[in-house]
Motif scaffolding. Structure first.
Motif, PDB file in Angstrom:
ATOM      1  N   ARG A 248     -11.259 -16.154  -2.468  1.00 32.59           N
ATOM      2  CA  ARG A 248     -10.286 -15.979  -1.381  1.00 32.59           C
ATOM      3  C   ARG A 248      -8.922 -15.590  -1.924  1.00 32.59           C
ATOM      4  NH1 ARG A 248     -12.932 -20.755   0.442  1.00 32.59           N
ATOM      5  NH2 ARG A 248     -11.183 -22.010  -0.343  1.00 32.59           N
ATOM      6  N   ILE A 249      -8.528 -16.202  -3.008  1.00 28.74           N
ATOM      7  CA  ILE A 249      -7.242 -15.866  -3.613  1.00 28.74           C
ATOM      8  C   ILE A 249      -7.248 -14.425  -4.120  1.00 28.74           C
ATOM      9  CG2 ILE A 249      -5.635 -16.437  -5.457  1.00 28.74           C
ATOM     10  CD1 ILE A 249      -5.674 -18.448  -3.188  1.00 28.74           C
ATOM     11  N   LYS A 250      -8.371 -13.992  -4.673  1.00 25.49           N
ATOM     12  CA  LYS A 250      -8.460 -12.621  -5.176  1.00 25.49           C
ATOM     13  C   LYS A 250      -8.338 -11.596  -4.059  1.00 25.49           C
ATOM     14  CE  LYS A 250     -11.242 -13.536  -9.318  1.00 25.49           C
ATOM     15  NZ  LYS A 250     -12.562 -13.329  -9.977  1.00 25.49           N
ATOM     16  N   GLU A 251      -8.954 -11.893  -2.907  1.00 25.05           N
ATOM     17  CA  GLU A 251      -8.862 -10.965  -1.780  1.00 25.05           C
ATOM     18  C   GLU A 251      -7.421 -10.826  -1.301  1.00 25.05           C
ATOM     19  OE1 GLU A 251     -11.046  -8.986  -0.382  1.00 25.05           O
ATOM     20  OE2 GLU A 251     -12.579  -9.561  -1.840  1.00 25.05           O
ATOM     21  N   GLU A 252      -6.731 -11.948  -1.191  1.00 27.77           N
ATOM     22  CA  GLU A 252      -5.330 -11.888  -0.770  1.00 27.77           C
ATOM     23  C   GLU A 252      -4.479 -11.152  -1.804  1.00 27.77           C
ATOM     24  OE1 GLU A 252      -4.091 -15.858  -0.085  1.00 27.77           O
ATOM     25  OE2 GLU A 252      -5.451 -16.191   1.618  1.00 27.77           O
ATOM     26  N   LYS A 253      -4.737 -11.423  -3.063  1.00 27.25           N
ATOM     27  CA  LYS A 253      -3.967 -10.757  -4.119  1.00 27.25           C
ATOM     28  C   LYS A 253      -4.280  -9.269  -4.171  1.00 27.25           C
ATOM     29  CE  LYS A 253      -2.859 -11.202  -9.027  1.00 27.25           C
ATOM     30  NZ  LYS A 253      -3.155 -11.940 -10.285  1.00 27.25           N
ATOM     31  N   LYS A 254      -5.535  -8.919  -3.916  1.00 31.06           N
ATOM     32  CA  LYS A 254      -5.921  -7.512  -3.926  1.00 31.06           C
ATOM     33  C   LYS A 254      -5.203  -6.741  -2.828  1.00 31.06           C
ATOM     34  CE  LYS A 254      -9.990  -4.529  -3.527  1.00 31.06           C
ATOM     35  NZ  LYS A 254     -11.469  -4.497  -3.330  1.00 31.06           N
ATOM     36  N   MET A 255      -5.156  -7.312  -1.629  1.00 28.53           N
ATOM     37  CA  MET A 255      -4.469  -6.647  -0.532  1.00 28.53           C
ATOM     38  C   MET A 255      -2.975  -6.512  -0.829  1.00 28.53           C
ATOM     39  SD  MET A 255      -4.223  -7.734   3.478  1.00 28.53           S
ATOM     40  CE  MET A 255      -3.146  -9.094   3.058  1.00 28.53           C
ATOM     41  N   PHE A 256      -2.391  -7.540  -1.409  1.00 27.69           N
ATOM     42  CA  PHE A 256      -0.970  -7.482  -1.752  1.00 27.69           C
ATOM     43  C   PHE A 256      -0.708  -6.401  -2.798  1.00 27.69           C
ATOM     44  CE2 PHE A 256       2.545  -8.901  -4.472  1.00 27.69           C
ATOM     45  CZ  PHE A 256       3.567  -8.964  -3.530  1.00 27.69           C
ATOM     46  N   ASN A 257      -1.547  -6.337  -3.823  1.00 24.41           N
ATOM     47  CA  ASN A 257      -1.364  -5.319  -4.864  1.00 24.41           C
ATOM     48  C   ASN A 257      -1.591  -3.916  -4.315  1.00 24.41           C
ATOM     49  OD1 ASN A 257      -0.784  -7.255  -6.811  1.00 24.41           O
ATOM     50  ND2 ASN A 257      -2.934  -7.473  -7.419  1.00 24.41           N
ATOM     51  N   THR A 258      -2.564  -3.790  -3.402  1.00 24.92           N
ATOM     52  CA  THR A 258      -2.804  -2.481  -2.790  1.00 24.92           C
ATOM     53  C   THR A 258      -1.598  -2.017  -1.993  1.00 24.92           C
ATOM     54  OG1 THR A 258      -5.166  -2.972  -2.648  1.00 24.92           O
ATOM     55  CG2 THR A 258      -4.330  -1.200  -1.256  1.00 24.92           C
ATOM     56  N   LEU A 259      -1.003  -2.934  -1.250  1.00 23.53           N
ATOM     57  CA  LEU A 259       0.177  -2.578  -0.472  1.00 23.53           C
ATOM     58  C   LEU A 259       1.339  -2.183  -1.379  1.00 23.53           C
ATOM     59  CD1 LEU A 259       1.473  -2.370   2.306  1.00 23.53           C
ATOM     60  CD2 LEU A 259       2.041  -4.795   2.167  1.00 23.53           C
ATOM     61  N   ILE A 260       1.503  -2.878  -2.481  1.00 21.94           N
ATOM     62  CA  ILE A 260       2.564  -2.526  -3.429  1.00 21.94           C
ATOM     63  C   ILE A 260       2.310  -1.146  -4.027  1.00 21.94           C
ATOM     64  CG2 ILE A 260       3.655  -3.157  -5.604  1.00 21.94           C
ATOM     65  CD1 ILE A 260       4.462  -4.909  -3.252  1.00 21.94           C
ATOM     66  N   ASP A 261       1.053  -0.865  -4.351  1.00 18.52           N
ATOM     67  CA  ASP A 261       0.722   0.455  -4.897  1.00 18.52           C
ATOM     68  C   ASP A 261       0.958   1.559  -3.870  1.00 18.52           C
ATOM     69  OD1 ASP A 261       0.019  -0.714  -7.272  1.00 18.52           O
ATOM     70  OD2 ASP A 261      -2.125  -0.811  -6.795  1.00 18.52           O
ATOM     71  N   LEU A 262       0.627   1.290  -2.604  1.00 20.69           N
ATOM     72  CA  LEU A 262       0.830   2.305  -1.570  1.00 20.69           C
ATOM     73  C   LEU A 262       2.306   2.623  -1.374  1.00 20.69           C
ATOM     74  CD1 LEU A 262      -1.764   1.153   1.126  1.00 20.69           C
ATOM     75  CD2 LEU A 262      -1.944   3.120  -0.411  1.00 20.69           C
ATOM     76  N   LEU A 263       3.149   1.631  -1.546  1.00 15.95           N
ATOM     77  CA  LEU A 263       4.582   1.870  -1.391  1.00 15.95           C
ATOM     78  C   LEU A 263       5.144   2.760  -2.496  1.00 15.95           C
ATOM     79  CD1 LEU A 263       5.797  -1.676  -0.267  1.00 15.95           C
ATOM     80  CD2 LEU A 263       5.511   0.367   1.141  1.00 15.95           C
ATOM     81  N   SER A 264       4.384   2.927  -3.557  1.00 16.47           N
ATOM     82  CA  SER A 264       4.827   3.819  -4.635  1.00 16.47           C
ATOM     83  C   SER A 264       4.375   5.262  -4.418  1.00 16.47           C
ATOM     84  CB  SER A 264       4.291   3.309  -5.978  1.00 16.47           C
ATOM     85  OG  SER A 264       2.872   3.367  -6.010  1.00 16.47           O
ATOM     86  N   TYR A 265       3.627   5.527  -3.342  1.00 12.70           N
ATOM     87  CA  TYR A 265       3.174   6.894  -3.066  1.00 12.70           C
ATOM     88  C   TYR A 265       4.364   7.782  -2.720  1.00 12.70           C
ATOM     89  CZ  TYR A 265      -1.823   5.732  -2.966  1.00 12.70           C
ATOM     90  OH  TYR A 265      -3.095   5.362  -3.308  1.00 12.70           O
ATOM     91  N   GLU A 266       4.167   9.065  -2.983  1.00 17.83           N
ATOM     92  CA  GLU A 266       5.238  10.020  -2.695  1.00 17.83           C
ATOM     93  C   GLU A 266       5.352  10.303  -1.206  1.00 17.83           C
ATOM     94  OE1 GLU A 266       6.509  14.635  -3.835  1.00 17.83           O
ATOM     95  OE2 GLU A 266       4.715  13.711  -4.706  1.00 17.83           O
ATOM     96  N   LYS A 267       4.216  10.345  -0.516  1.00 15.97           N
ATOM     97  CA  LYS A 267       4.214  10.704   0.896  1.00 15.97           C
ATOM     98  C   LYS A 267       3.820   9.485   1.729  1.00 15.97           C
ATOM     99  CE  LYS A 267       3.199  15.591   0.134  1.00 15.97           C
ATOM    100  NZ  LYS A 267       2.309  16.734   0.459  1.00 15.97           N
ATOM    101  N   ILE A 268       4.806   8.949   2.408  1.00 17.26           N
ATOM    102  CA  ILE A 268       4.618   7.790   3.286  1.00 17.26           C
ATOM    103  C   ILE A 268       5.270   8.120   4.621  1.00 17.26           C
ATOM    104  CG2 ILE A 268       5.026   5.323   3.627  1.00 17.26           C
ATOM    105  CD1 ILE A 268       5.383   5.065   0.619  1.00 17.26           C
ATOM    106  N   ILE A 269       4.595   7.805   5.691  1.00 19.60           N
ATOM    107  CA  ILE A 269       5.147   8.082   7.012  1.00 19.60           C
ATOM    108  C   ILE A 269       4.681   7.005   7.978  1.00 19.60           C
ATOM    109  CG2 ILE A 269       3.245   9.503   7.877  1.00 19.60           C
ATOM    110  CD1 ILE A 269       5.418  11.385   9.040  1.00 19.60           C
ATOM    111  N   PHE A 270       5.510   6.731   8.974  1.00 17.67           N
ATOM    112  CA  PHE A 270       5.107   5.785  10.022  1.00 17.67           C
ATOM    113  C   PHE A 270       5.511   6.362  11.372  1.00 17.67           C
ATOM    114  CE2 PHE A 270       9.476   4.522   9.228  1.00 17.67           C
ATOM    115  CZ  PHE A 270       9.976   4.274  10.495  1.00 17.67           C
ATOM    116  N   ASN A 271       4.777   5.960  12.400  1.00 16.80           N
ATOM    117  CA  ASN A 271       5.033   6.400  13.764  1.00 16.80           C
ATOM    118  C   ASN A 271       4.903   5.203  14.704  1.00 16.80           C
ATOM    119  OD1 ASN A 271       5.112   9.608  13.996  1.00 16.80           O
ATOM    120  ND2 ASN A 271       3.602   9.076  12.427  1.00 16.80           N
ATOM    121  N   ASP A 272       5.843   5.086  15.625  1.00 15.80           N
ATOM    122  CA  ASP A 272       5.759   4.077  16.684  1.00 15.80           C
ATOM    123  C   ASP A 272       5.034   4.707  17.866  1.00 15.80           C
ATOM    124  OD1 ASP A 272       7.132   2.032  15.314  1.00 15.80           O
ATOM    125  OD2 ASP A 272       9.051   2.987  15.783  1.00 15.80           O
TER     126      ASP A 272
END
Length: 407
Positions: A248-272
């Motif tokens: 369970r701890i690994k799953e939470e840590k994996k999602m957190f690390n994935t989100l951190i890695d995604l924030l380092s992408y060059e192309k990020i966009i959001f829409n409301d």
């Protein structure tokens, strides 16, 4: 002559010399008789034993009241105390009956329970708690019908129904029974008592991380933990429980690390975005939600959602889920690896957990799979209550984050 006769006619008071004189022997006799009577009375009282009167009970002499009168006084005191107790019991019974009648009058017309949050009423004054109110609106949306009050069948909506603050305040003061200790508390403080104060509330052992399955009342926790056998087990015996906890701890840590890695992408966009309800053209019209087209990464996109995976009659099920997919509306010549997830936006009150999904968009694969919108657990351990609240609205507002991986 006349003066002398009138003066002699006036009577003078008798003088002491005119009174008859008593002899010495008469005075002595009177004194001796009084002395003898006094001595006889004292001797009779002393011979009676402690000054008790002959033929009179001791308790009457000590209290100064006759037995019949004393018994009447005792009976009167007993009857007065019993009457006070009976009147107090009668008052308590009347109070309980009154509280019960008020609870029945203020309860929800659908679930017949007192409101825990807000209380709404239709135009005719019939009461509905917030959960049942949103459930009725969601059922109307799923059936493609106008939601109505279950009592009078008048139309209900968020614009026609209104909150009843007086009922909410009155219900919060009524006594309610704790589900664990069966004691009564004001309804407004019942939740805090059941979660933090009740000695009978179910509690886990502090060694549950290493496999202890004990679950019992709070007041028995210390005794159980002193006698718990799990701290004495070897490392090999508790490895299975520790491995499950580590997963369970690994799953939470994996999602957190994935989100951190995604924030380092060059192309990020959001829409409301806002999803609005629509109906299919099939024989049985099914409800689905869809957003308007929006731009991201020089492409046109749409988000589509459905209820209970397009179940035939979703209104007949109490368990409700929302799944959504991301659709590419324009053609692309190069594959696009997109990570995306939905979260609460600035114009929405949606409660959603973070769950990141990934899809490879190509010329032939323009639609992602349907992924579950992770709503928080509500009553009964599911997100049905939050789903009903979203379906009761005219639209579902959310924010969509998208990440493009450059290859």
């Amino acid at each position: 002559m006349s003066v002398e006769s009138s003066s002699s006619a006036v009577q003078q008071p008798p003088s002491s010399s005119n009174l008859p004189l008593l002899g010495d022997n008469q005075v002595v006799a009177t004194t001796s008789s009084s002395t003898s009577s006094a001595s006889s009375s004292s001797s009779s009282s002393s011979s009676g034993g402690g000054g008790n009167l002959v033929g009179v009970p001791l308790d009457t002499q000590s209290s100064g009241e006759p037995p019949a009168k004393k018994q009447l006084l005792d009976n009167g005191a007993t009857s007065s105390s019993s009457s006070l107790l009976s009147s107090a019991a009668a008052a308590s019974g009347m109070h309980e009956k009154l509280a019960h009648r008020i609870s029945n009058a203020l309860c929800c017309a659908v679930c017949l329970d007192l409101p825990k949050t807000a209380m709404y009423q239709c135009q005719m004054g019939h009461l509905m708690c917030a959960a049942c109110f949103t459930h009725l609106l969601a059922d109307g949306r799923l059936r493609d019908q106008i939601a109505t009050c279950p009592n009078c069948r008048v139309e209900i909506s968020k614009s026609t129904a209104s909150r009843n603050l007086a009922v909410e305040k009155a219900a919060s003061e009524l006594p309610s029974e704790c589900q664990f200790c069966n004691k009564e508390f004001p309804y407004k403080s019942l939740e805090r008592h059941e979660q933090h104060e009740c000695q009978e509330r179910p509690t886990k052992c502090k060694y549950h991380r290493i496999g202890c399955q004990w679950r019992g009342p709070f007041h028995e926790t210390n005794e159980h933990e002193r006698n718990c056998l799990h701290p004495q087990k070897s490392g090999y015996e508790v490895m299975a429980a520790l491995e499950a906890h580590d997963e369970r701890i690994k799953e939470e840590k994996k999602m957190f690390n994935t989100l951190i890695d995604l924030l380092s992408y060059e192309k990020i966009i959001f829409n409301d975005l806002q999803m609005k309800p629509y109906r299919t053209d099939e024989y049985v019209h099914k409800l689905f939600y869809e957003t308007a087209r929006f731009s991201a990464f020089n492409q046109q996109w749409v988000v589509k959602a459905r209820i209970n995976n397009s179940q035939r009659d979703p209104h007949q099920s109490n368990e409700r889920t929302i799944t959504y997919q991301l659709i590419l509306k324009t053609k692309t010549s190069t594959p696009m690896s997109i990570h995306f997830f939905a979260l609460k936006g600035p114009f929405s009150d949606m409660k959603v957990s973070t769950q990141i999904y990934k899809h490879e968009f190509t010329e032939t694969s323009t639609e992602s799979e349907y992924y579950v919108l992770p709503l928080p657990d509500g009553i009964g351990g599911s997100g049905s209550s939050e789903c009903n609240r979203m379906l009761a609205n005219k639209g579902i507002n959310f924010r969509l984050l998208m990440f493009l991986l450059n290859k």
